[in-house]
Design a protein around this motif. Structure first.
Motif, PDB file in Angstrom:
ATOM      1  N   ASP A 271     -15.515  -9.889  25.331  1.00 32.88           N
ATOM      2  CA  ASP A 271     -15.385 -11.346  25.442  1.00 32.88           C
ATOM      3  C   ASP A 271     -15.759 -11.969  24.098  1.00 32.88           C
ATOM      4  OD1 ASP A 271     -15.462 -14.048  25.994  1.00 32.88           O
ATOM      5  OD2 ASP A 271     -16.506 -13.827  27.908  1.00 32.88           O
ATOM      6  N   PRO A 272     -14.799 -12.081  23.180  1.00 33.23           N
ATOM      7  CA  PRO A 272     -15.128 -12.572  21.840  1.00 33.23           C
ATOM      8  C   PRO A 272     -15.611 -14.018  21.822  1.00 33.23           C
ATOM      9  CG  PRO A 272     -12.752 -12.383  22.114  1.00 33.23           C
ATOM     10  CD  PRO A 272     -13.375 -11.731  23.303  1.00 33.23           C
ATOM     11  N   ALA A 273     -15.120 -14.846  22.734  1.00 33.44           N
ATOM     12  CA  ALA A 273     -15.560 -16.239  22.763  1.00 33.44           C
ATOM     13  C   ALA A 273     -17.049 -16.328  23.089  1.00 33.44           C
ATOM     14  CB  ALA A 273     -14.739 -17.030  23.785  1.00 33.44           C
ATOM     15  N   THR A 274     -17.503 -15.524  24.048  1.00 32.77           N
ATOM     16  CA  THR A 274     -18.924 -15.499  24.382  1.00 32.77           C
ATOM     17  C   THR A 274     -19.741 -14.986  23.207  1.00 32.77           C
ATOM     18  OG1 THR A 274     -18.534 -15.237  26.748  1.00 32.77           O
ATOM     19  CG2 THR A 274     -20.648 -14.472  25.922  1.00 32.77           C
TER      20      THR A 274
ATOM     21  N   GLU B 255     -16.282   1.783  35.124  1.00 33.88           N
ATOM     22  CA  GLU B 255     -17.094   1.287  34.023  1.00 33.88           C
ATOM     23  C   GLU B 255     -16.882  -0.204  33.808  1.00 33.88           C
ATOM     24  OE1 GLU B 255     -17.566   4.412  30.454  1.00 33.88           O
ATOM     25  OE2 GLU B 255     -15.493   3.867  30.930  1.00 33.88           O
ATOM     26  N   SER B 256     -17.935  -0.869  33.376  1.00 33.52           N
ATOM     27  CA  SER B 256     -17.774  -2.231  32.882  1.00 33.52           C
ATOM     28  C   SER B 256     -17.119  -2.171  31.511  1.00 33.52           C
ATOM     29  CB  SER B 256     -19.133  -2.910  32.772  1.00 33.52           C
ATOM     30  OG  SER B 256     -19.888  -2.342  31.715  1.00 33.52           O
ATOM     31  N   PRO B 257     -16.487  -3.265  31.063  1.00 30.83           N
ATOM     32  CA  PRO B 257     -15.893  -3.256  29.718  1.00 30.83           C
ATOM     33  C   PRO B 257     -16.910  -2.924  28.624  1.00 30.83           C
ATOM     34  CG  PRO B 257     -15.059  -5.115  30.969  1.00 30.83           C
ATOM     35  CD  PRO B 257     -16.153  -4.495  31.804  1.00 30.83           C
ATOM     36  N   THR B 258     -18.127  -3.411  28.773  1.00 32.35           N
ATOM     37  CA  THR B 258     -19.155  -3.135  27.772  1.00 32.35           C
ATOM     38  C   THR B 258     -19.539  -1.661  27.765  1.00 32.35           C
ATOM     39  OG1 THR B 258     -20.025  -5.388  27.910  1.00 32.35           O
ATOM     40  CG2 THR B 258     -21.491  -3.710  27.019  1.00 32.35           C
ATOM     41  N   ALA B 259     -19.689  -1.072  28.947  1.00 39.13           N
ATOM     42  CA  ALA B 259     -20.023   0.349  29.029  1.00 39.13           C
ATOM     43  C   ALA B 259     -18.916   1.201  28.436  1.00 39.13           C
ATOM     44  CB  ALA B 259     -20.282   0.744  30.476  1.00 39.13           C
ATOM     45  N   ARG B 260     -17.661   0.798  28.661  1.00 40.64           N
ATOM     46  CA  ARG B 260     -16.553   1.547  28.073  1.00 40.64           C
ATOM     47  C   ARG B 260     -16.606   1.495  26.561  1.00 40.64           C
ATOM     48  NH1 ARG B 260     -10.325  -0.332  28.580  1.00 40.64           N
ATOM     49  NH2 ARG B 260     -11.229  -2.065  27.405  1.00 40.64           N
ATOM     50  N   GLN B 261     -16.896   0.318  25.999  1.00 36.64           N
ATOM     51  CA  GLN B 261     -16.962   0.217  24.550  1.00 36.64           C
ATOM     52  C   GLN B 261     -18.103   1.056  23.979  1.00 36.64           C
ATOM     53  OE1 GLN B 261     -13.786  -0.992  24.645  1.00 36.64           O
ATOM     54  NE2 GLN B 261     -14.471  -1.397  22.569  1.00 36.64           N
ATOM     55  N   ARG B 262     -19.221   1.101  24.680  1.00 38.34           N
ATOM     56  CA  ARG B 262     -20.328   1.946  24.221  1.00 38.34           C
ATOM     57  C   ARG B 262     -19.893   3.407  24.199  1.00 38.34           C
ATOM     58  NH1 ARG B 262     -23.630   0.539  27.768  1.00 38.34           N
ATOM     59  NH2 ARG B 262     -24.798  -1.026  26.591  1.00 38.34           N
ATOM     60  N   ARG B 263     -19.209   3.852  25.248  1.00 39.30           N
ATOM     61  CA  ARG B 263     -18.750   5.242  25.308  1.00 39.30           C
ATOM     62  C   ARG B 263     -17.737   5.534  24.200  1.00 39.30           C
ATOM     63  NH1 ARG B 263     -14.240   7.048  27.557  1.00 39.30           N
ATOM     64  NH2 ARG B 263     -13.967   5.206  28.881  1.00 39.30           N
ATOM     65  N   VAL B 264     -16.801   4.628  23.993  1.00 40.00           N
ATOM     66  CA  VAL B 264     -15.763   4.823  22.968  1.00 40.00           C
ATOM     67  C   VAL B 264     -16.397   4.934  21.577  1.00 40.00           C
ATOM     68  CG1 VAL B 264     -13.864   3.664  21.761  1.00 40.00           C
ATOM     69  CG2 VAL B 264     -13.875   3.774  24.262  1.00 40.00           C
TER      70      VAL B 264
ATOM     71  N   ILE C 291      -5.575  -1.150  24.029  1.00 39.42           N
ATOM     72  CA  ILE C 291      -6.465  -1.924  24.908  1.00 39.42           C
ATOM     73  C   ILE C 291      -6.904  -1.063  26.077  1.00 39.42           C
ATOM     74  CG2 ILE C 291      -6.593  -3.863  26.517  1.00 39.42           C
ATOM     75  CD1 ILE C 291      -4.719  -5.398  24.629  1.00 39.42           C
ATOM     76  N   ARG C 292      -5.958  -0.332  26.641  1.00 39.33           N
ATOM     77  CA  ARG C 292      -6.279   0.506  27.797  1.00 39.33           C
ATOM     78  C   ARG C 292      -7.170   1.686  27.406  1.00 39.33           C
ATOM     79  NH1 ARG C 292      -1.275   2.130  31.437  1.00 39.33           N
ATOM     80  NH2 ARG C 292      -1.311  -0.152  31.574  1.00 39.33           N
ATOM     81  N   ALA C 293      -6.900   2.267  26.242  1.00 38.83           N
ATOM     82  CA  ALA C 293      -7.631   3.470  25.835  1.00 38.83           C
ATOM     83  C   ALA C 293      -8.995   3.172  25.235  1.00 38.83           C
ATOM     84  CB  ALA C 293      -6.805   4.267  24.832  1.00 38.83           C
ATOM     85  N   ALA C 294      -9.076   2.087  24.448  1.00 42.73           N
ATOM     86  CA  ALA C 294     -10.310   1.868  23.685  1.00 42.73           C
ATOM     87  C   ALA C 294     -10.742   0.411  23.589  1.00 42.73           C
ATOM     88  CB  ALA C 294     -10.139   2.438  22.279  1.00 42.73           C
ATOM     89  N   GLY C 295     -10.074  -0.480  24.324  1.00 41.47           N
ATOM     90  CA  GLY C 295     -10.442  -1.886  24.260  1.00 41.47           C
ATOM     91  C   GLY C 295     -10.123  -2.546  22.933  1.00 41.47           C
ATOM     92  N   GLU C 296      -9.181  -1.970  22.187  1.00 40.08           N
ATOM     93  CA  GLU C 296      -8.862  -2.446  20.848  1.00 40.08           C
ATOM     94  C   GLU C 296      -7.655  -3.372  20.880  1.00 40.08           C
ATOM     95  OE1 GLU C 296      -9.160  -2.271  16.474  1.00 40.08           O
ATOM     96  OE2 GLU C 296     -10.511  -1.749  18.114  1.00 40.08           O
TER      97      GLU C 296
ATOM     98  N   GLY D 196     -28.117  -3.335  21.227  1.00 41.35           N
ATOM     99  CA  GLY D 196     -27.911  -4.566  21.973  1.00 41.35           C
ATOM    100  C   GLY D 196     -26.449  -4.942  22.053  1.00 41.35           C
ATOM    101  N   ASP D 197     -26.190  -5.997  22.798  1.00 45.21           N
ATOM    102  CA  ASP D 197     -24.842  -6.447  23.137  1.00 45.21           C
ATOM    103  C   ASP D 197     -24.531  -7.757  22.424  1.00 45.21           C
ATOM    104  OD1 ASP D 197     -22.474  -7.196  24.335  1.00 45.21           O
ATOM    105  OD2 ASP D 197     -23.224  -7.096  26.387  1.00 45.21           O
ATOM    106  N   ALA D 198     -23.385  -7.821  21.752  1.00 43.53           N
ATOM    107  CA  ALA D 198     -22.978  -9.035  21.042  1.00 43.53           C
ATOM    108  C   ALA D 198     -22.830 -10.237  21.966  1.00 43.53           C
ATOM    109  CB  ALA D 198     -21.651  -8.788  20.320  1.00 43.53           C
TER     110      ALA D 198
END
Length: 213
Positions: A128-131, A9-18, A171-176, A102-104
């Motif tokens: 990517d919070p800076a983006t 998964e991409s990081p974004t796809a993982r966050q959507r799933r979580v 971070i590993r489990a939920a990108g938090e 949509g994506d931040a």
């Protein structure tokens, strides 16, 4: 989903799933933390929002009741499940809100479209919070307001160490992330800092910044 599929998964796809998985229980989970850690934060945000407002990562819409009655509201959210709950909350409140998926990190809006951009308890998990902050700047009008509320790395070393240890798992489990701090990213993006508050042993920060005119 298999472990192999998850690791691809991409990081974004993982966050959507979580967040899709979390959505049904999110309001109940966050209610306790809002009382003990983030109390008054959503009201603080709402008191400063004005005009055409974009909320990035609107989640289940917990901020909607705090915005001024004359504000024009738009919300964007990565998770369809969270967005469905936000839409029901908006309907229950009788608020007209333009809610979109949509994506931040790639906001689907033209430059200089909003008077206020809000992001609450989300930059801690946006990949990517800076983006994302640069995108928020792009869609703000000159003189527009950026309003942030999030948990951050504590100013007290023992708590910071505990946060660092905890995020080895989260971070590993939920990108938090628990040791991120958004204020330096806001400054690096070229915003003018109007007001900040750091609370709860430095673990919570509120930021009011302004887009240069």
């Amino acid at each position: 989903m298999t472990n192999t599929a998850k690791t691809s998964e991409s990081p974004t796809a993982r966050q959507r799933r979580v967040w899709d998985k979390t959505a049904p229980s999110y309001d109940k989970q966050i209610a306790f933390f809002e009382k003990v850690q983030f109390g008054g934060g959503r009201e603080w945000i709402g008191d400063r929002a004005r005009g055409r407002v974009l909320e990035v990562a609107v989640g289940t819409g917990r901020n909607l009741s705090h915005y001024p009655a004359d504000a024009t509201l738009t919300g964007i959210e990565l998770s369809p499940a969270m967005l469905t709950i936000a839409a029901q909350r908006a309907a229950d409140l009788g608020r007209d809100v333009d809610l979109r998926g949509g994506d931040a990190e790639n906001l689907p809006f033209s430059d200089a479209s909003f008077d206020t951009v809000v992001c609450v308890l989300s930059l801690c998990s946006i990949p990517d919070p800076a983006t994302a902050i640069k995108e928020m700047k792009r869609v703000l009008k000159p003189g527009g307001r950026l309003l942030l509320l999030d948990h951050i790395g504590s100013s007290w070393p023992p708590i910071y160490v505990a946060q660092w240890l905890l995020e080895r798992l989260t971070i590993r489990a939920a990108g938090e992330h628990f040791t991120r701090r958004q204020l330096p990213l806001v400054q690096a993006a070229g915003f003018r800092i109007v007001e900040t508050e750091r609370l709860k042993a430095g673990t919570v920060e509120r930021v009011h910044a302004e887009m240069p005119a």
